[in-house]
Enzyme design. Sequence first.
Site, mmCIF file in Angstrom:
data_model
loop_
_atom_site.group_PDB
_atom_site.id
_atom_site.type_symbol
_atom_site.label_atom_id
_atom_site.label_comp_id
_atom_site.label_asym_id
_atom_site.label_seq_id
_atom_site.Cartn_x
_atom_site.Cartn_y
_atom_site.Cartn_z
ATOM 1 N N GLU A 164 5.984 5.884 -9.897
ATOM 2 C CA GLU A 164 4.544 5.760 -9.368
ATOM 3 C C GLU A 164 4.251 6.797 -8.388
ATOM 4 O OE1 GLU A 164 4.987 1.869 -7.637
ATOM 5 O OE2 GLU A 164 4.526 0.803 -9.468
ATOM 6 N N ASN A 219 -6.099 1.544 -13.079
ATOM 7 C CA ASN A 219 -4.987 0.749 -12.424
ATOM 8 C C ASN A 219 -3.581 1.022 -12.940
ATOM 9 O OD1 ASN A 219 -3.994 -1.846 -11.308
ATOM 10 N ND2 ASN A 219 -3.516 -2.385 -13.569
ATOM 11 N N ASP A 251 -4.754 -5.749 -17.446
ATOM 12 C CA ASP A 251 -3.934 -4.989 -17.904
ATOM 13 C C ASP A 251 -4.319 -4.624 -19.328
ATOM 14 O OD1 ASP A 251 -1.668 -6.906 -16.412
ATOM 15 O OD2 ASP A 251 -2.573 -4.918 -15.481
ATOM 16 N N LEU A 285 -4.683 -7.640 -6.753
ATOM 17 C CA LEU A 285 -4.280 -8.526 -7.412
ATOM 18 C C LEU A 285 -5.483 -9.331 -8.185
ATOM 19 C CD1 LEU A 285 -1.316 -9.786 -5.838
ATOM 20 C CD2 LEU A 285 -1.383 -8.039 -7.830
ATOM 21 N N HIS A 331 0.280 -0.173 -13.443
ATOM 22 C CA HIS A 331 1.023 -1.514 -13.707
ATOM 23 C C HIS A 331 2.425 -0.952 -13.952
ATOM 24 C CE1 HIS A 331 1.743 -5.567 -15.093
ATOM 25 N NE2 HIS A 331 2.533 -5.152 -16.071
ATOM 26 N N ILE A 339 -11.313 -7.614 -11.836
ATOM 27 C CA ILE A 339 -12.352 -6.807 -11.197
ATOM 28 C C ILE A 339 -13.770 -7.349 -11.907
ATOM 29 C CG2 ILE A 339 -13.446 -4.502 -11.349
ATOM 30 C CD1 ILE A 339 -11.029 -4.851 -9.438
ATOM 31 N N GLY A 360 0.846 -1.254 0.012
ATOM 32 C CA GLY A 360 -0.046 -0.048 0.083
ATOM 33 C C GLY A 360 0.877 1.453 0.061
ATOM 34 N N SER A 361 2.022 1.337 -0.519
ATOM 35 C CA SER A 361 2.908 2.475 -0.600
ATOM 36 C C SER A 361 2.302 3.346 -1.482
ATOM 37 C CB SER A 361 4.263 2.009 -0.878
ATOM 38 O OG SER A 361 4.376 1.588 -2.175
ATOM 39 N N ASN A 362 1.787 2.908 -2.714
ATOM 40 C CA ASN A 362 0.854 3.931 -3.528
ATOM 41 C C ASN A 362 -0.433 4.425 -2.920
ATOM 42 O OD1 ASN A 362 2.134 4.226 -6.498
ATOM 43 N ND2 ASN A 362 2.497 2.130 -5.840
HETATM 44 C C1 GRF Z 1 3.165 -1.218 -7.563
HETATM 45 O O1 GRF Z 1 4.539 -1.673 -8.223
HETATM 46 C C2 GRF Z 1 1.905 -1.097 -8.578
HETATM 47 O O2 GRF Z 1 2.584 -0.872 -9.897
HETATM 48 C C3 GRF Z 1 1.713 -2.705 -8.719
HETATM 49 O O3 GRF Z 1 1.648 -3.125 -7.622
HETATM 50 C C4 GRF Z 1 2.607 -2.503 -6.844
HETATM 51 C C5 GRF Z 1 2.073 -1.970 -5.547
HETATM 52 O O4 GRF Z 1 2.909 -1.622 -4.550
HETATM 53 N N1 GRF Z 1 0.219 -2.460 -9.167
HETATM 54 P P1 GRF Z 1 2.514 -1.058 -3.240
HETATM 55 O O5 GRF Z 1 1.428 -1.894 -2.455
HETATM 56 O O6 GRF Z 1 1.621 0.246 -3.512
HETATM 57 O O7 GRF Z 1 3.751 -0.487 -2.234
#
Ligand code: GRF
Length: 186
Positions: free
Chosen positions: A173, A101, A144, A84, A103, A87, A11-13
């Site tokens: 990202e 999404n 994708d 993962l 990728h 949908i 969940g860093s994004n």
């Molecule tokens: C990211 O690299 C994103 O591109 C891919 O999954 C990863 C998620 O990383 N879909 P995080 O959970 O946001 O750290």
Amino acid sequence: KRIVIFASGSGSNAENIISFFREKPQVEVAAVLTNKSSAKVLERCDRLGVPAFYFNKIAFKDSDTVVQFLEGIQTDLIVLAGFLWKIPSNLIQSFPDKIINIHPALLPKYGGKGMYGERVHQAVKENNETETGITIHYVNENYDEGAIIFQAKTKVIPSDDANSIAEKVHQLEYEHFPKVIEKLLS
Ligand code: GRF
């Protein structure tokens, strides 16, 4: 505008997006959904004060559970950030052009079922690619394959390995995803 983020892992994004919109009055992350009860993203949401919900496979497979939940909280945009599962089509039908999404590669290359995380960067390395990057796209019924919204690139050098490539891609990202979302919602 209300964003709901779907995440299966760290969940860093998700954290980056939540923080980015924290100081923007027009947009907020209303909730985070995960399909993994142990996902680290749940701890991040506790710390960030964002409602987070675990939905098991039954809930996601069930025809309207997730749709009704998302409509119930007035969702304007669904953001997959390391989610993962595919949908379900009823969710796609209920939120047309409102599910995106990210990728960690330059689609259409290195995409599709099973191509996520380390595997993507390992494949980029093994194929001696000289560049890789991120793709932000609309979600459709297949992994994708939706229309591409944005791509950003980074160089790959021979001394790179999957980890160093992953690090470069994560930086792209964090830099671009919130801004692409902001533009979509403006
Ligand atoms: C990211 O690299 C994103 O591109 C891919 O999954 C990863 C998620 O990383 N879909 P995080 O959970 O946001 O750290």
